[in-house]
Scaffold this motif. Structure first.
Motif, PDB file in Angstrom:
ATOM      1  N   ARG A  99       0.802  -0.914   0.381  1.00  0.00           N
ATOM      2  CA  ARG A  99       0.070  -0.129  -0.004  1.00  0.00           C
ATOM      3  C   ARG A  99       0.740   1.391   0.073  1.00  0.00           C
ATOM      4  O   ARG A  99       1.054   1.174   0.858  1.00  0.00           O
ATOM      5  N   CYS A 100       1.049   2.240  -0.986  1.00  0.00           N
ATOM      6  CA  CYS A 100       1.550   3.304  -1.135  1.00  0.00           C
ATOM      7  C   CYS A 100       1.344   4.444   0.148  1.00  0.00           C
ATOM      8  O   CYS A 100       0.477   4.139   0.556  1.00  0.00           O
ATOM      9  N   ALA A 101       2.102   4.900   0.331  1.00  0.00           N
ATOM     10  CA  ALA A 101       2.277   5.510   1.426  1.00  0.00           C
ATOM     11  C   ALA A 101       1.396   6.665   1.067  1.00  0.00           C
ATOM     12  O   ALA A 101       0.872   8.323   1.850  1.00  0.00           O
ATOM     13  N   HIS A 102       1.531   7.127  -0.428  1.00  0.00           N
ATOM     14  CA  HIS A 102       0.832   8.516  -0.319  1.00  0.00           C
ATOM     15  C   HIS A 102      -1.021   8.643  -0.615  1.00  0.00           C
ATOM     16  O   HIS A 102      -1.279   9.104   0.517  1.00  0.00           O
ATOM     17  N   ARG A 103      -1.291   7.697  -1.584  1.00  0.00           N
ATOM     18  CA  ARG A 103      -2.831   7.646  -1.696  1.00  0.00           C
ATOM     19  C   ARG A 103      -3.182   5.997  -2.047  1.00  0.00           C
ATOM     20  O   ARG A 103      -3.959   6.140  -1.728  1.00  0.00           O
ATOM     21  N   GLY A 104      -2.557   4.982  -1.206  1.00  0.00           N
ATOM     22  CA  GLY A 104      -2.938   3.879  -0.936  1.00  0.00           C
ATOM     23  C   GLY A 104      -2.810   3.275  -2.232  1.00  0.00           C
ATOM     24  O   GLY A 104      -3.658   1.813  -2.331  1.00  0.00           O
ATOM     25  N   ASN A 105      -1.816   3.655  -2.950  1.00  0.00           N
ATOM     26  CA  ASN A 105      -2.063   2.311  -4.189  1.00  0.00           C
ATOM     27  C   ASN A 105      -1.677   1.476  -3.630  1.00  0.00           C
ATOM     28  O   ASN A 105      -0.756   1.019  -3.191  1.00  0.00           O
ATOM     29  N   LEU A 106      -1.639  -0.182  -4.331  1.00  0.00           N
ATOM     30  CA  LEU A 106      -1.450  -1.200  -4.322  1.00  0.00           C
ATOM     31  C   LEU A 106       0.058  -1.338  -5.070  1.00  0.00           C
ATOM     32  O   LEU A 106       0.288  -0.447  -6.437  1.00  0.00           O
ATOM     33  N   ARG A 119       7.494   0.815  -7.408  1.00  0.00           N
ATOM     34  CA  ARG A 119       7.615   1.629  -7.747  1.00  0.00           C
ATOM     35  C   ARG A 119       6.016   1.791  -7.724  1.00  0.00           C
ATOM     36  O   ARG A 119       5.977   1.303  -8.652  1.00  0.00           O
ATOM     37  N   CYS A 120       5.355   2.379  -7.287  1.00  0.00           N
ATOM     38  CA  CYS A 120       4.104   2.872  -7.350  1.00  0.00           C
ATOM     39  C   CYS A 120       3.756   3.530  -8.615  1.00  0.00           C
ATOM     40  O   CYS A 120       4.214   4.414  -9.103  1.00  0.00           O
ATOM     41  N   PRO A 121       2.775   2.691  -9.439  1.00  0.00           N
ATOM     42  CA  PRO A 121       2.662   3.154 -10.350  1.00  0.00           C
ATOM     43  C   PRO A 121       1.565   4.337 -10.536  1.00  0.00           C
ATOM     44  O   PRO A 121       1.702   5.530 -11.917  1.00  0.00           O
ATOM     45  N   TYR A 122       1.352   4.997 -10.124  1.00  0.00           N
ATOM     46  CA  TYR A 122       0.004   6.470  -9.629  1.00  0.00           C
ATOM     47  C   TYR A 122       0.932   7.728  -9.492  1.00  0.00           C
ATOM     48  O   TYR A 122       0.885   8.012 -11.116  1.00  0.00           O
ATOM     49  N   HIS A 123       1.214   8.194  -8.831  1.00  0.00           N
ATOM     50  CA  HIS A 123       2.581   8.808  -9.141  1.00  0.00           C
ATOM     51  C   HIS A 123       3.791   9.003  -8.374  1.00  0.00           C
ATOM     52  O   HIS A 123       4.768   9.854  -8.758  1.00  0.00           O
ATOM     53  N   GLY A 124       4.229   7.437  -8.926  1.00  0.00           N
ATOM     54  CA  GLY A 124       6.073   7.269  -9.407  1.00  0.00           C
ATOM     55  C   GLY A 124       6.568   7.744  -7.688  1.00  0.00           C
ATOM     56  O   GLY A 124       7.751   7.027  -7.752  1.00  0.00           O
ATOM     57  N   TRP A 125       5.927   7.179  -6.812  1.00  0.00           N
ATOM     58  CA  TRP A 125       6.373   7.365  -4.628  1.00  0.00           C
ATOM     59  C   TRP A 125       7.117   6.140  -4.829  1.00  0.00           C
ATOM     60  O   TRP A 125       6.806   5.063  -5.912  1.00  0.00           O
ATOM     61  N   THR A 126       8.351   5.841  -4.631  1.00  0.00           N
ATOM     62  CA  THR A 126       9.857   4.920  -5.013  1.00  0.00           C
ATOM     63  C   THR A 126       9.810   4.076  -3.775  1.00  0.00           C
ATOM     64  O   THR A 126      10.114   5.020  -2.880  1.00  0.00           O
TER      65      THR A 126
END
Ligand code: FES
Ligand SMILES: [Fe+2]
Length: 436
Positions: A99-106, A119-126
């Motif tokens: 779960r991404c710490a930004h907006r919760g994406n897988l 790397r989160c596919p939504y906004h690219g946080w790694t």
């Protein structure tokens, strides 16, 4: 930090302390020889179980051989939680929440792979494969680099026993060794069957969905009363001697191992028959390489190992080792469970592994004859317990002939419900005890 924050960040409502006790009267619903049908059907019970069992006690997650190399990872689960099991470059095993710490994406999409970061596919946080954040694009939006103190959620306690990886969402509590107790010896019995003293989980996992409550599966794993009825077709087709192991004449026993663990100890029967590899339904002549390696390694002690074979043990709440195969139980709802199955593979025993895989496919594969029978029973059971009368399920079988063995463990006959009673005793404790 509260348990709930540890589990799932800020979005999960912390459980009201004692909410289980106030809502569902577990003290009344679990009797020494009876359990109430609503425990299998009530969504409120399932919600309590997530908090008090699955997000608290030690749960089996995976095996180190599934992430053998540095930076290997594999998607696993703890109940409904999607967990990524990783091995960092320093060799440590980590359990990260997907779960991404930004907006919760897988964050992790692939079932397995090799990477030092995600790397989160939504906004690219790694993120590193240890859970720490590596970076994020367009840093000025956060006032510049390095300004965010965020990372992936982690399962706070991870312990490994004989290569089996367990996780606990509770930051404190019993150690894994305390949780396993005598059940650890059954894992030892499995790994000593390998000429290199290790098992490998490399055969791949099959997933079987059952429209049934997870406890019906867990209870059934060491129910020695059903095999000769439910599995009579596979036993007759395969000319198997397994049915006889679970009969009134059998010298095998059912043993409660404490903390909800239980086993069907078939060794008395295998010792009585006294045939090396008899536990595997074969003879030593069929496996000369394997038997030769074991004798070279263990000397005279090899005979006992080759005669006694593998354990048949249910480790609370979700790991079932059934001699040649392993099952991981994943609860998804009060009436929905996934059973993950794989063949045990013994390191250094290719001839044995081929046969274990074949037997596993024949019993629990897509067209396998064993698990299909059990799953039919799970689903019939789930449909049946939804009926209103009688309200109780009976687990008294063998009460009158139980005894306490030299280790202080409760032992019943081969077809007795001793394991189930041990399961419910521990379940009741977890669902009612005060938490620190
Ligand atoms: S939700 Fe993952 S980067 Fe935005
Ligand atoms: Fe069965």
């Amino acid at each position: 930090m509260t348990l709930a924050e540890t589990v799932n960040g800020a979005t999960m409502t912390p459980p009201a302390e004692g909410s289980g006790r106030a809502g569902v009267p577990y003290e009344e619903l679990i009797r020494p020889s009876q359990v109430h049908g609503s425990l299998y059907t009530d969504p409120a019970v399932f919600a309590d179980e997530l908090q008090r069992i699955w997000y608290r006690t030690w749960v089996y997650v995976g095996h180190v051989s599934e992430i053998a190399k540095p930076n290997d990872y594999v998607r696993k689960n703890i109940g409904p939680q999607d967990v990524v099991m990783t091995r960092s470059a320093d060799g440590e095993v980590h359990l990260l929440l997907n779960r991404c710490a930004h907006r919760g994406n897988l964050v992790c999409e692939a079932d397995s792979g090799n990477s030092s970061s995600f790397r989160c596919p939504y906004h690219g946080w790694t993120y590193r494969n240890t859970g720490e954040m590596l970076g994020y694009p367009l840093v000025q939006g956060y006032g510049g680099k390095g300004k965010l103190d965020l990372g992936l959620g982690r399962v706070p306690r991870v312990e490994v026993y004989q290569g089996f990886v367990f996780g606990s969402f509770a930051p404190d509590g019993p150690t894994l060794a305390e949780h396993l107790g005598p059940a650890a010896g059954e894992i030892d019995r499995l790994v000593r069957l390998s000429p290199e003293g290790e098992i490998e989980v490399t055969a791949g996992w099959l997933k079987h969905r059952a429209r049934a409550n997870w406890k019906l599966l867990a209870e059934n794993e060491t129910d020695g009363y059903h095999p000769q009825f439910v599995h009579s077709s596979i036993f007759s087709v395969a000319q198997s001697g397994i049915g006889a192991l679970y009969s009134d004449k059998s010298t095998a026993v059912t043993r409660a191992l404490g903390n909800g663990h239980s086993e069907n100890d078939l060794r008395p029967e295998f010792r009585r028959i006294g045939q090396p590899m008899g536990w595997f339904g074969t003879t030593e002549q069929k496996l000369p390489d394997y038997v030769g390696k074991m004798r070279a390694l263990h000397g005279p002690a090899a005979e006992e190992i080759l005669i006694e074979g593998a354990p048949h043990v249910m480790i609370f709440p979700n790991l079932f080792i059934a001699e040649i195969q392993m099952f991981a139980i994943q609860p998804l709802a009060a009436n929905l469970t996934v059973q993950h199955v794989t063949a045990v593979q013994l390191k250094g025993a290719p001839d044995m592994n081929r046969r274990m895989l074949q037997q596993c496919v024949g019993s629990v594969g897509p067209a396998g004859l064993l698990l299909a029978d059990d799953t039919e029973m799970y689903e019939r059971n789930q449909a049946g317990v939804a009926e209103l009368r009688p309200e109780w399920l009976d687990v008294r079988r063998g009460n009158h002939r139980e005894y306490i063995d030299e280790r202080g463990l409760t032992v019943g006959g081969a077809t007795d419900e001793t394991g189930m009673r041990g399961f419910w005793e521990h379940y009741k404790k977890l669902m009612t005890e005060e938490r620190a």
